[in-house]
Scaffold this motif. Sequence first.
Motif, PDB file in Angstrom:
ATOM      1  N   GLY A   1      -4.813   3.166  10.338  1.00 45.66           N
ATOM      2  CA  GLY A   1      -4.647   2.026  11.242  1.00 45.66           C
ATOM      3  C   GLY A   1      -3.188   1.652  11.449  1.00 45.66           C
TER       4      GLY A   1
ATOM      5  N   ASP B   1      -0.965  13.342   7.132  1.00 42.42           N
ATOM      6  CA  ASP B   1      -2.146  12.639   6.609  1.00 42.42           C
ATOM      7  C   ASP B   1      -3.061  13.636   5.918  1.00 42.42           C
ATOM      8  OD1 ASP B   1      -3.328   9.619   7.569  1.00 42.42           O
ATOM      9  OD2 ASP B   1      -4.761  10.983   6.600  1.00 42.42           O
TER      10      ASP B   1
ATOM     11  N   ASN C   1       3.662   5.287   4.051  1.00 42.12           N
ATOM     12  CA  ASN C   1       2.608   4.322   4.395  1.00 42.12           C
ATOM     13  C   ASN C   1       1.253   4.684   3.789  1.00 42.12           C
ATOM     14  OD1 ASN C   1       1.040   2.494   6.449  1.00 42.12           O
ATOM     15  ND2 ASN C   1       0.344   4.588   6.890  1.00 42.12           N
TER      16      ASN C   1
ATOM     17  N   TYR D   1      -4.255  -1.420  -7.928  1.00 42.07           N
ATOM     18  CA  TYR D   1      -3.595  -1.313  -6.615  1.00 42.07           C
ATOM     19  C   TYR D   1      -2.352  -2.210  -6.572  1.00 42.07           C
ATOM     20  CZ  TYR D   1      -3.025  -2.058  -1.543  1.00 42.07           C
ATOM     21  OH  TYR D   1      -2.528  -2.173  -0.268  1.00 42.07           O
TER      22      TYR D   1
ATOM     23  N   THR E   1      -4.652  -6.997   7.069  1.00 41.27           N
ATOM     24  CA  THR E   1      -4.371  -6.532   8.424  1.00 41.27           C
ATOM     25  C   THR E   1      -5.622  -5.849   8.959  1.00 41.27           C
ATOM     26  OG1 THR E   1      -2.079  -6.173   7.766  1.00 41.27           O
ATOM     27  CG2 THR E   1      -2.793  -5.075   9.776  1.00 41.27           C
TER      28      THR E   1
ATOM     29  N   THR F   1      -7.418  -3.386   9.883  1.00 43.05           N
ATOM     30  CA  THR F   1      -7.668  -1.946  10.012  1.00 43.05           C
ATOM     31  C   THR F   1      -9.067  -1.679   9.459  1.00 43.05           C
ATOM     32  OG1 THR F   1      -6.757  -1.444   7.819  1.00 43.05           O
ATOM     33  CG2 THR F   1      -5.225  -1.395   9.660  1.00 43.05           C
TER      34      THR F   1
HETATM   35  N1  LIG Z   1      -4.632  -3.109   6.050  1.00 41.82           N
HETATM   36  C1  LIG Z   1      -4.306  -4.007   5.142  1.00 41.82           C
HETATM   37  O1  LIG Z   1      -4.891  -5.104   5.059  1.00 41.82           O
HETATM   38  C2  LIG Z   1      -3.175  -3.738   4.192  1.00 41.82           C
HETATM   39  C3  LIG Z   1      -2.695  -4.788   3.397  1.00 41.82           C
HETATM   40  C4  LIG Z   1      -1.658  -4.539   2.499  1.00 41.82           C
HETATM   41  C5  LIG Z   1      -1.103  -3.273   2.424  1.00 41.82           C
HETATM   42  N2  LIG Z   1      -1.591  -2.268   3.212  1.00 41.82           N
HETATM   43  C6  LIG Z   1      -0.992  -0.945   3.068  1.00 41.82           C
HETATM   44  O2  LIG Z   1      -0.698  -0.427   4.344  1.00 41.82           O
HETATM   45  C7  LIG Z   1      -0.812   1.002   4.316  1.00 41.82           C
HETATM   46  C8  LIG Z   1      -1.726   1.469   5.431  1.00 41.82           C
HETATM   47  O3  LIG Z   1      -2.971   0.831   5.306  1.00 41.82           O
HETATM   48  P1  LIG Z   1      -4.087   0.895   6.452  1.00 41.82           P
HETATM   49  O4  LIG Z   1      -4.820  -0.389   6.401  1.00 41.82           O
HETATM   50  O5  LIG Z   1      -3.495   1.354   7.736  1.00 41.82           O
HETATM   51  O6  LIG Z   1      -5.047   2.001   5.860  1.00 41.82           O
HETATM   52  P2  LIG Z   1      -5.876   3.177   6.576  1.00 41.82           P
HETATM   53  O7  LIG Z   1      -6.964   3.532   5.639  1.00 41.82           O
HETATM   54  O8  LIG Z   1      -6.233   2.799   7.967  1.00 41.82           O
HETATM   55  O9  LIG Z   1      -4.810   4.334   6.628  1.00 41.82           O
HETATM   56  C9  LIG Z   1      -4.391   5.010   5.477  1.00 41.82           C
HETATM   57  C10 LIG Z   1      -4.179   6.449   5.828  1.00 41.82           C
HETATM   58  O10 LIG Z   1      -3.716   7.121   4.660  1.00 41.82           O
HETATM   59  C11 LIG Z   1      -4.388   8.363   4.571  1.00 41.82           C
HETATM   60  N3  LIG Z   1      -4.418   8.795   3.177  1.00 41.82           N
HETATM   61  C12 LIG Z   1      -5.210   8.330   2.178  1.00 41.82           C
HETATM   62  N4  LIG Z   1      -4.975   9.011   1.055  1.00 41.82           N
HETATM   63  C13 LIG Z   1      -4.010   9.911   1.345  1.00 41.82           C
HETATM   64  C14 LIG Z   1      -3.353  10.917   0.593  1.00 41.82           C
HETATM   65  N5  LIG Z   1      -3.656  11.143  -0.698  1.00 41.82           N
HETATM   66  N6  LIG Z   1      -2.418  11.674   1.211  1.00 41.82           N
HETATM   67  C15 LIG Z   1      -2.117  11.472   2.516  1.00 41.82           C
HETATM   68  N7  LIG Z   1      -2.717  10.553   3.273  1.00 41.82           N
HETATM   69  C16 LIG Z   1      -3.650   9.783   2.695  1.00 41.82           C
HETATM   70  C17 LIG Z   1      -5.789   8.098   5.128  1.00 41.82           C
HETATM   71  O11 LIG Z   1      -6.426   9.293   5.558  1.00 41.82           O
HETATM   72  C18 LIG Z   1      -5.484   7.135   6.264  1.00 41.82           C
HETATM   73  O12 LIG Z   1      -5.301   7.810   7.495  1.00 41.82           O
HETATM   74  C19 LIG Z   1      -1.290   1.342   2.897  1.00 41.82           C
HETATM   75  O13 LIG Z   1      -0.172   1.662   2.102  1.00 41.82           O
HETATM   76  C20 LIG Z   1      -1.914   0.055   2.417  1.00 41.82           C
HETATM   77  O14 LIG Z   1      -1.920  -0.050   1.014  1.00 41.82           O
HETATM   78  C21 LIG Z   1      -2.607  -2.463   4.087  1.00 41.82           C
END
Ligand SMILES: NC(=O)c1ccc[n+]([C@@H]2O[C@H](COP(=O)([O-])OP(=O)(O)OC[C@H]3O[C@@H](n4cnc5c(N)ncnc54)[C@H](O)[C@@H]3O)[C@@H](O)[C@H]2O)c1
Length: 272
Positions: free
Chosen positions: A18, A38, A91, A162, A195, A197
């Motif tokens: 996302g 990814d 990310n 986490y 966020t 996603t």
């Molecule tokens: N969305 C939220 O509410 C939120 C809040 C705080 C932090 N974050 C951080 O933001 C970042 C993105 O989050 P998001 O919500 O877009 O998540 P998401 O699940 O939409 O995207 C994460 C992506 O990482 C890929 N991924 C997972 N494991 C992997 C690996 N071992 N190697 C390579 N790729 C891998 C997944 O396939 C996915 O496409 C993350 O670091 C997450 O911890 C998100």
Amino acid sequence: MHYELEGKVALITGGAGGIGAATCRIMAESGARIVVADIATDRAEAVAADLRASGHEAIALTLDLGSEDSIRAMYRATEARYGRLDIVDNNAALLTADQAQRDGDIEHMRTDDWDAAFAVNTRGTMISCREALRLMTPARRGVIINTASNLALQGNVIQAAYSASKAAVIQMTRAIATSHGKLGIRCNAVLPGLTGTPSALAHLPAELRETVEEETLTPGLGAPEDIAHLVAFLASDAARYITGQAMAADGGTSVHVPGYARLNRFFNGVAA
Ligand SMILES: NC(=O)c1ccc[n+]([C@@H]2O[C@H](COP(=O)([O-])OP(=O)(O)OC[C@H]3O[C@@H](n4cnc5c(N)ncnc54)[C@H](O)[C@@H]3O)[C@@H](O)[C@H]2O)c1
């Protein structure tokens, strides 16, 4: 919004997700050449194809952030394709529903779940930073953005592994800023709040969502683009004086005494 990234090569891990896909698009629209890395190869290919269809330059690479070999192969492939690397957005994170469900408080923590979070979120991000620095240092330029979380700042009743793994990412960010700032390399951390996603919202209990919404000072929760804009700004030369920072984009969730947003109604008559 344009961030003046013309000609720069930007690698985004988790670029098929996302926030990652939104970051790929905003950076591409700002002129960067994009590497979408990814573990989900098909989705990464789809993001890259979508960018190319809009006239941007983008490739997809398969990455498993839990594997040192895979991370090193990603950097080799990026260098082989573009011969330079300007921006890395670390990310990707371990965000599977299983892991999120089991990652609770410390008393009930399974050691394997703790290790799994650190293997990807902390160790993987460290190896990615190291390999990026090995390419950026000789060039005397580069920007690294590490994704932590606002959960890394405060205690919680869930996601202890986490949160700790992301807190380590913040400290790693400061270490890199300190060791490599004079070499022309900046490193900052972004701390998203909840966020919208799919992975964040999919299994979120209603009580938890309501609590976060109540503690979010802005009218609504953030969208992936809200994080992507911060990343693109930090990647640009407009942020050349900013390094070693841990910047939250969380609607102010982490900056006030919990519960006090609600009390605004009582003290000031401001309706939530
Ligand atoms: N969305 C939220 O509410 C939120 C809040 C705080 C932090 N974050 C951080 O933001 C970042 C993105 O989050 P998001 O919500 O877009 O998540 P998401 O699940 O939409 O995207 C994460 C992506 O990482 C890929 N991924 C997972 N494991 C992997 C690996 N071992 N190697 C390579 N790729 C891998 C997944 O396939 C996915 O496409 C993350 O670091 C997450 O911890 C998100």
